[in-house]
Design a protein around this motif. Structure first.
Motif, PDB file in Angstrom:
ATOM      1  N   ASP A   1       9.022   5.756  -7.887  1.00  0.00           N
ATOM      2  CA  ASP A   1       9.562   6.937  -8.576  1.00  0.00           C
ATOM      3  C   ASP A   1      10.156   6.575  -9.931  1.00  0.00           C
ATOM      4  OD1 ASP A   1       8.853   8.581  -6.394  1.00  0.00           O
ATOM      5  OD2 ASP A   1      10.720   8.060  -5.360  1.00  0.00           O
ATOM      6  N   GLY A   2       9.497   5.661 -10.653  1.00  0.00           N
ATOM      7  CA  GLY A   2       9.912   5.297 -12.001  1.00  0.00           C
ATOM      8  C   GLY A   2      11.015   4.262 -12.086  1.00  0.00           C
ATOM      9  N   ALA A   3      11.581   3.860 -10.950  1.00  0.00           N
ATOM     10  CA  ALA A   3      12.656   2.870 -10.954  1.00  0.00           C
ATOM     11  C   ALA A   3      12.120   1.520 -10.466  1.00  0.00           C
ATOM     12  CB  ALA A   3      13.802   3.320 -10.053  1.00  0.00           C
ATOM     13  N   GLU A   4      12.523   0.447 -11.130  1.00  0.00           N
ATOM     14  CA  GLU A   4      12.103  -0.879 -10.701  1.00  0.00           C
ATOM     15  C   GLU A   4      12.725  -1.210  -9.349  1.00  0.00           C
ATOM     16  OE1 GLU A   4      12.624  -5.527 -12.030  1.00  0.00           O
ATOM     17  OE2 GLU A   4      12.446  -4.043 -13.636  1.00  0.00           O
ATOM     18  N   VAL A   5      11.875  -1.667  -8.412  1.00  0.00           N
ATOM     19  CA  VAL A   5      12.363  -2.011  -7.079  1.00  0.00           C
ATOM     20  C   VAL A   5      12.093  -3.470  -6.706  1.00  0.00           C
ATOM     21  CG1 VAL A   5      12.319   0.349  -6.178  1.00  0.00           C
ATOM     22  CG2 VAL A   5      10.267  -1.076  -5.992  1.00  0.00           C
ATOM     23  N   ALA A   6      11.229  -4.159  -7.440  1.00  0.00           N
ATOM     24  CA  ALA A   6      10.944  -5.565  -7.168  1.00  0.00           C
ATOM     25  C   ALA A   6      10.301  -6.183  -8.401  1.00  0.00           C
ATOM     26  CB  ALA A   6      10.024  -5.714  -5.961  1.00  0.00           C
ATOM     27  N   ARG A   7      10.483  -7.513  -8.527  1.00  0.00           N
ATOM     28  CA  ARG A   7       9.899  -8.221  -9.671  1.00  0.00           C
ATOM     29  C   ARG A   7       9.566  -9.655  -9.257  1.00  0.00           C
ATOM     30  NH1 ARG A   7      10.997  -8.344 -15.915  1.00  0.00           N
ATOM     31  NH2 ARG A   7      11.487  -6.157 -15.519  1.00  0.00           N
ATOM     32  N   PHE A   8       8.348 -10.054  -9.579  1.00  0.00           N
ATOM     33  CA  PHE A   8       7.912 -11.440  -9.411  1.00  0.00           C
ATOM     34  C   PHE A   8       7.760 -12.026 -10.808  1.00  0.00           C
ATOM     35  CE2 PHE A   8       4.665 -14.652  -9.575  1.00  0.00           C
ATOM     36  CZ  PHE A   8       4.943 -15.461  -8.493  1.00  0.00           C
ATOM     37  N   VAL A   9       8.325 -13.230 -11.020  1.00  0.00           N
ATOM     38  CA  VAL A   9       8.237 -13.884 -12.317  1.00  0.00           C
ATOM     39  C   VAL A   9       7.716 -15.309 -12.144  1.00  0.00           C
ATOM     40  CG1 VAL A   9       9.485 -14.633 -14.379  1.00  0.00           C
ATOM     41  CG2 VAL A   9      10.137 -12.507 -13.236  1.00  0.00           C
ATOM     42  N   GLU A  10       6.537 -15.555 -12.630  1.00  0.00           N
ATOM     43  CA  GLU A  10       5.879 -16.854 -12.789  1.00  0.00           C
ATOM     44  C   GLU A  10       5.619 -17.633 -11.503  1.00  0.00           C
ATOM     45  OE1 GLU A  10       5.699 -20.350 -16.065  1.00  0.00           O
ATOM     46  OE2 GLU A  10       7.694 -19.741 -15.455  1.00  0.00           O
ATOM     47  N   SER A  11       6.639 -17.979 -10.750  1.00  0.00           N
ATOM     48  CA  SER A  11       6.405 -18.748  -9.533  1.00  0.00           C
ATOM     49  C   SER A  11       7.528 -18.482  -8.539  1.00  0.00           C
ATOM     50  CB  SER A  11       6.312 -20.236  -9.843  1.00  0.00           C
ATOM     51  OG  SER A  11       7.544 -20.697 -10.353  1.00  0.00           O
TER      52      SER A  11
ATOM     53  N   PRO B   1       2.620 -15.361 -14.713  1.00  0.00           N
ATOM     54  CA  PRO B   1       2.502 -13.932 -14.465  1.00  0.00           C
ATOM     55  C   PRO B   1       3.854 -13.295 -14.129  1.00  0.00           C
ATOM     56  CG  PRO B   1       1.783 -15.133 -12.522  1.00  0.00           C
ATOM     57  CD  PRO B   1       2.080 -16.155 -13.591  1.00  0.00           C
ATOM     58  N   THR B   2       3.999 -12.046 -14.525  1.00  0.00           N
ATOM     59  CA  THR B   2       5.118 -11.205 -14.109  1.00  0.00           C
ATOM     60  C   THR B   2       4.523  -9.936 -13.535  1.00  0.00           C
ATOM     61  OG1 THR B   2       6.732 -12.044 -15.708  1.00  0.00           O
ATOM     62  CG2 THR B   2       7.090  -9.822 -14.881  1.00  0.00           C
ATOM     63  N   VAL B   3       5.027  -9.545 -12.369  1.00  0.00           N
ATOM     64  CA  VAL B   3       4.616  -8.299 -11.732  1.00  0.00           C
ATOM     65  C   VAL B   3       5.883  -7.503 -11.444  1.00  0.00           C
ATOM     66  CG1 VAL B   3       3.470  -7.217  -9.767  1.00  0.00           C
ATOM     67  CG2 VAL B   3       2.631  -9.409 -10.638  1.00  0.00           C
ATOM     68  N   VAL B   4       5.938  -6.274 -11.953  1.00  0.00           N
ATOM     69  CA  VAL B   4       7.078  -5.395 -11.719  1.00  0.00           C
ATOM     70  C   VAL B   4       6.592  -4.226 -10.883  1.00  0.00           C
ATOM     71  CG1 VAL B   4       8.940  -4.061 -12.764  1.00  0.00           C
ATOM     72  CG2 VAL B   4       8.061  -6.088 -13.952  1.00  0.00           C
TER      73      VAL B   4
ATOM     74  N   GLY C   1       0.780  -1.227   0.000  1.00  0.00           N
ATOM     75  CA  GLY C   1       0.000   0.000   0.000  1.00  0.00           C
ATOM     76  C   GLY C   1       0.813   1.277   0.000  1.00  0.00           C
ATOM     77  N   ASP C   2       2.128   1.163   0.023  1.00  0.00           N
ATOM     78  CA  ASP C   2       2.993   2.348  -0.005  1.00  0.00           C
ATOM     79  C   ASP C   2       2.591   3.245  -1.171  1.00  0.00           C
ATOM     80  OD1 ASP C   2       5.143   4.143  -0.588  1.00  0.00           O
ATOM     81  OD2 ASP C   2       6.574   2.798   0.355  1.00  0.00           O
ATOM     82  N   ASP C   3       2.283   4.494  -0.881  1.00  0.00           N
ATOM     83  CA  ASP C   3       1.797   5.433  -1.897  1.00  0.00           C
ATOM     84  C   ASP C   3       2.792   5.703  -3.018  1.00  0.00           C
ATOM     85  OD1 ASP C   3      -0.663   5.742  -0.673  1.00  0.00           O
ATOM     86  OD2 ASP C   3      -0.056   7.532   0.445  1.00  0.00           O
ATOM     87  N   ASP C   4       4.057   5.395  -2.801  1.00  0.00           N
ATOM     88  CA  ASP C   4       5.078   5.654  -3.821  1.00  0.00           C
ATOM     89  C   ASP C   4       5.213   4.525  -4.837  1.00  0.00           C
ATOM     90  OD1 ASP C   4       5.761   8.099  -2.644  1.00  0.00           O
ATOM     91  OD2 ASP C   4       7.277   7.180  -1.356  1.00  0.00           O
ATOM     92  N   LEU C   5       4.474   3.423  -4.640  1.00  0.00           N
ATOM     93  CA  LEU C   5       4.630   2.266  -5.518  1.00  0.00           C
ATOM     94  C   LEU C   5       3.587   2.231  -6.623  1.00  0.00           C
ATOM     95  CD1 LEU C   5       5.270  -0.550  -2.871  1.00  0.00           C
ATOM     96  CD2 LEU C   5       6.963   0.775  -4.169  1.00  0.00           C
ATOM     97  N   THR C   6       4.034   1.777  -7.795  1.00  0.00           N
ATOM     98  CA  THR C   6       3.132   1.473  -8.903  1.00  0.00           C
ATOM     99  C   THR C   6       3.467   0.066  -9.387  1.00  0.00           C
ATOM    100  OG1 THR C   6       4.615   2.470 -10.546  1.00  0.00           O
ATOM    101  CG2 THR C   6       2.860   3.879  -9.640  1.00  0.00           C
ATOM    102  N   TYR C   7       2.502  -0.551 -10.062  1.00  0.00           N
ATOM    103  CA  TYR C   7       2.626  -1.954 -10.458  1.00  0.00           C
ATOM    104  C   TYR C   7       2.316  -2.119 -11.941  1.00  0.00           C
ATOM    105  CZ  TYR C   7       2.253  -2.560  -5.429  1.00  0.00           C
ATOM    106  OH  TYR C   7       2.461  -2.473  -4.071  1.00  0.00           O
ATOM    107  N   LYS C   8       3.098  -2.980 -12.581  1.00  0.00           N
ATOM    108  CA  LYS C   8       2.805  -3.424 -13.945  1.00  0.00           C
ATOM    109  C   LYS C   8       2.646  -4.937 -13.868  1.00  0.00           C
ATOM    110  CE  LYS C   8       5.306   0.271 -16.361  1.00  0.00           C
ATOM    111  NZ  LYS C   8       4.179   1.048 -16.792  1.00  0.00           N
ATOM    112  N   VAL C   9       1.511  -5.432 -14.386  1.00  0.00           N
ATOM    113  CA  VAL C   9       1.170  -6.847 -14.271  1.00  0.00           C
ATOM    114  C   VAL C   9       0.940  -7.434 -15.658  1.00  0.00           C
ATOM    115  CG1 VAL C   9      -0.475  -8.514 -13.321  1.00  0.00           C
ATOM    116  CG2 VAL C   9       0.030  -6.399 -12.055  1.00  0.00           C
TER     117      VAL C   9
END
Length: 124
Positions: free
Chosen positions: A98-108, A91-94, A27-35
């Motif tokens: 602030d526009g920089a990738e900070v975490a990534r989940f890939v498939e499992s 699935p991949t979730v990035v 829920g951190d307000d600074d985070l955005t997600y691409k799924v």
């Protein structure tokens, strides 16, 4: 507005009370997600509804979650942004701050998407 995946409708199986640290991290307000996912994909249909429930519990508004439907064409996964973001499995979730990738989940992983990302963000 991004396209939508039916697998990103919140489903059962996420206990917000038992996962308060995960909810706070997501829920951190600074985070955005691409799924990236496919409604035809067994991994996606099994994992994304629970992740969507975690995002909902965290109060993450839809405008901070961009969804990219992936299709299977001639045996290959194809969808918007896959090349740009190096997506090969779903699935991949990035997660971005602030526009920089900070975490990534890939498939499992060894745990669900929400818990995995919270751990990558240093919250669990």
């Amino acid at each position: 507005m991004s396209a939508s995946l039916s697998t990103m409708e919140p489903g059962d199986g996420f206990d917000a009370d038992a996962n308060a640290d995960v909810v706070a991290a997501l829920g951190d307000d600074d985070l955005t997600y691409k799924v990236w996912g496919g409604d035809w994909c067994p991994d996606c249909t099994g994992q994304l509804p629970r992740f969507a429930a975690a995002l909902a519990a965290a109060g993450v508004p839809g405008e901070r979650v961009e969804q990219f439907p992936v299709e299977k064409v001639d045996g290959e996964k194809r969808g918007p942004g896959m090349d740009e973001y190096g997506v090969t499995h779903i699935p991949t979730v990035v997660v971005f701050r602030d526009g920089a990738e900070v975490a990534r989940f890939v498939e499992s992983a060894d745990t669900d998407i929400a818990t995995y990302l919270a751990r990558e963000l240093g919250a669990v």
